[in-house]
Scaffold this motif. Structure first.
Motif, short mmCIF file in Angstrom:
data_model
loop_
_atom_site.label_atom_id
_atom_site.label_comp_id
_atom_site.label_asym_id
_atom_site.label_seq_id
_atom_site.Cartn_x
_atom_site.Cartn_y
_atom_site.Cartn_z
N GLY A 183 0.93 -1.10 0.29
CA GLY A 183 -0.02 0.05 -0.12
C GLY A 183 0.60 1.29 -0.17
N LEU A 184 2.28 1.51 0.06
CA LEU A 184 3.08 2.51 0.08
C LEU A 184 2.30 3.09 -0.93
CD1 LEU A 184 6.43 0.43 1.62
CD2 LEU A 184 4.62 2.40 3.11
N GLN A 185 3.02 3.00 -2.12
CA GLN A 185 2.79 3.86 -3.90
C GLN A 185 1.77 4.12 -3.90
OE1 GLN A 185 5.19 4.42 -6.01
NE2 GLN A 185 3.39 5.55 -5.66
N GLY A 186 0.01 3.31 -3.07
CA GLY A 186 -1.43 4.12 -3.16
C GLY A 186 -1.31 5.53 -1.98
N TYR A 187 -0.58 5.09 -0.94
CA TYR A 187 -1.10 6.34 0.35
C TYR A 187 0.53 7.08 -0.87
CZ TYR A 187 -3.22 3.45 3.42
OH TYR A 187 -4.20 2.96 4.42
N ALA A 188 1.01 7.13 -1.10
CA ALA A 188 2.02 7.77 -0.96
C ALA A 188 1.24 9.09 -2.68
CB ALA A 188 3.71 7.67 -1.95
N LEU A 189 0.42 8.53 -3.05
CA LEU A 189 -0.22 9.00 -4.16
C LEU A 189 -1.54 10.22 -3.50
CD1 LEU A 189 -0.61 6.16 -6.97
CD2 LEU A 189 -0.03 8.47 -7.58
N ALA A 190 -1.98 9.48 -2.22
CA ALA A 190 -2.97 10.08 -1.27
C ALA A 190 -1.60 11.50 -0.84
CB ALA A 190 -3.77 9.10 -0.63
N ARG A 191 -1.34 11.11 -0.24
CA ARG A 191 -0.89 12.17 0.33
C ARG A 191 -0.06 13.20 -0.66
NH1 ARG A 191 2.40 7.45 3.40
NH2 ARG A 191 1.57 7.80 5.43
N THR A 192 0.13 12.75 -1.48
CA THR A 192 0.46 14.27 -1.98
C THR A 192 -0.56 14.88 -2.46
OG1 THR A 192 2.70 12.46 -3.21
CG2 THR A 192 1.68 14.23 -4.36
N ALA A 193 -1.54 14.00 -3.78
CA ALA A 193 -2.68 14.44 -3.58
C ALA A 193 -4.02 15.61 -2.83
CB ALA A 193 -3.98 13.78 -4.26
N LEU A 194 -3.55 15.16 -1.59
CA LEU A 194 -4.14 15.59 -0.53
C LEU A 194 -3.24 17.70 -0.66
CD1 LEU A 194 -4.06 13.19 2.57
CD2 LEU A 194 -6.65 15.05 1.75
N ALA A 195 -1.61 16.95 -0.62
CA ALA A 195 -0.61 18.48 -0.35
C ALA A 195 -0.70 20.01 -1.40
CB ALA A 195 0.44 17.78 -0.57
N ARG A 196 -1.29 18.60 -2.57
CA ARG A 196 -1.75 19.30 -3.42
C ARG A 196 -3.20 20.21 -3.78
NH1 ARG A 196 1.88 16.92 -8.80
NH2 ARG A 196 0.84 18.56 -9.77
N GLY A 197 -3.62 19.82 -2.64
CA GLY A 197 -5.39 20.46 -2.29
C GLY A 197 -6.16 19.72 -2.48
N ALA A 198 -6.27 18.14 -2.68
CA ALA A 198 -7.09 16.91 -3.35
C ALA A 198 -8.06 17.11 -2.19
CB ALA A 198 -6.86 16.12 -4.53
N ARG A 199 -9.70 16.64 -2.10
CA ARG A 199 -10.09 15.91 -1.62
C ARG A 199 -10.20 15.19 -2.39
NH1 ARG A 199 -15.95 13.73 -1.39
NH2 ARG A 199 -15.97 14.97 -3.51
N VAL A 200 -9.85 13.60 -0.80
CA VAL A 200 -8.86 12.54 -1.64
C VAL A 200 -9.82 11.26 -0.84
CG1 VAL A 200 -7.19 10.91 -0.91
CG2 VAL A 200 -6.24 13.39 -1.65
N THR A 201 -10.21 10.59 -1.13
CA THR A 201 -10.88 8.49 -0.58
C THR A 201 -9.73 8.28 -1.69
OG1 THR A 201 -13.03 9.83 -1.42
CG2 THR A 201 -12.77 7.42 -0.74
#
Length: 400
Positions: free
Chosen positions: A215-233
């Motif tokens: 799950g490390l890559q998926g979590y990196a994608l989620a964290r990066t999207a959050l830092a770019r302002g997204a609402r993340v599910t």
């Protein structure tokens, strides 16, 4: 010449969760950041000025009249690389949205020309109130990153949405935002869905068919999207990782459970990134009791049936303008298999990476080639999984 330390203004609102921000401050200072703590007047009722000064190594003030010769109400915001507000109370969000300047923190927010992050914390009813939601929407429209609060224990016996995310995850948000410099929050106002981890298909109460995905890559994608302002599910399958601050995490176990969660979340999503390793097959029959060894010692055959193809279903039934990203973990003929999968799944982008012994699964680094439906190819050299995540989101943003 020693490079200057990144300068962070840590705004502290008047909430009980202020005690958790001490840990965030410690992580920031120990990782080489120059942190100036700016609490509100009432925040000092929860954690006092000596604590903030000792942990930051810098003087602390809540009023514009302290050190007035240095013009702190202007200089702090002007010189900051990041303003991070935690806990951001309902009152503080309202004052920030209205542009009030009645203390040092709100003055700093008005003068800051760097990224601004708010980490809200309050009771569920306060968070869900239309006034708070309107204030959050206003701040996001202006380019601020407002994280979603976590779900959990609140003050007293109450439980619900409104808990301040854990300090370690808040630190990850700060780190990712700082890494982007003054780049705009280009996913602000967007809802993205990310799947992570690996599904498990039960054979009996003890055994399952699974894979090595951490799950490390998926979590990196989620964290990066959050830092770019997204609402993340974040739809997470069998992952032993802390929830990223600000993400709505939906835990699942099997491919069928993941399909249901992803399709439901994708209904209003601007982009869906399927980074999870989904089992292609599952046992045709689930044994309600543990399978025992036969007298001969030979194992009984297990009949398998196909699981639903979530990525293909997303590609076939996407909403207009939605960007679909798939992942292909291959061991042989990596690019050939990737190109074939890109066509079959009808996705916009396919991230192809080679997996195997000490490759991809469970490691902090990754390398990949991103194939696009329009024929473009993007090579991503081996590096931290967060760097790969940023490239993927760059490609998504270009197609939104």
């Amino acid at each position: 010449m020693t490079p200057a330390k990144p300068r962070v203004v840590l705004g502290v609102g008047a909430g009980i969760a202020a005690y958790k921000v001490c840990e965030l401050l410690r992580r920031l200072t120990e990782s080489g950041h120059d942190v100036h703590v700016v609490p509100t007047r009432d925040a000092l009722r929860f954690v006092g000025e000596p604590t903030w000064a000792a942990l930051s190594g810098n003087p602390v003030a809540a009023e514009v009249w302290t050190g007035v010769d240095q013009v702190p109400h202007v200089r702090l915001g002007q010189g900051a690389d990041l303003v991070f507000v935690a806990p951001a109370t309902a009152d503080l969000l309202a004052r920030a949205a209205c542009g009030l300047a009645d203390d040092l923190l709100t003055n700093t927010l008005l003068t800051a020309r760097c990224p601004v992050v708010f980490a809200p914390a309050m009771h569920t009813e306060m968070w869900e109130h239309p006034a708070t939601q309107a204030n959050v929407a206003t701040l996001r429209e202006r380019g601020a990153i407002v994280l979603e609060p976590a779900v959990g224990r609140l003050t007293g016996a109450d439980t619900g949405k409104g808990r301040l995310p854990e300090p370690a995850e808040l630190f990850e948000v700060a780190r990712r935002v700082l890494a982007r410099g003054n780049a705009p929050a280009d996913l602000a106002g967007r809802h993205v869905v990310v799947s992570a981890g690996g599904t498990r298909e039960p054979i009996d109460p003890v055994r399952f068919i699974g894979n090595r995905s951490s799950g490390l890559q998926g979590y990196a994608l989620a964290r990066t999207a959050l830092a770019r302002g997204a609402r993340v599910t974040l739809v997470a399958a069998n992952v032993a990782l802390p929830d990223p601050a600000g993400a709505q995490v939906v835990p699942v176990g099997t491919a069928e459970e993941m399909r249901k969660a992803v399709l439901e979340a994708a209904a209003d999503a601007d982009a869906v990134v399927m980074a999870a390793a989904v089992a292609d097959f599952r046992p045709a029959d689930y044994r309600t009791s543990k399978i025992k060894k036969s007298e001969s010692g030979e194992p009984e055959p297990i009949e398998l049936v196909r699981n639903p193809d979530i990525l293909a279903e997303l590609g076939q039934h996407r909403r207009p303008g939605q960007v679909i990203v798939g992942f292909a973990a291959e061991t042989d003929d990596v690019l050939a298999n990737g190109r074939d999968k890109l066509v079959r799944k009808k996705c916009d982008l396919l991230v192809v990476n080679q997996v195997g012994e000490n490759l991809a699964f469970g490691r902090p680094d990754n390398a990949a080639v991103v194939l696009a439906a329009d024929g473009a190819t993007t090579e991503i050299p081996r590096g931290p999984k967060e760097d790969l995540a940023d490239v993927v989101w760059d490609l998504v943003v270009a197609r939104l």
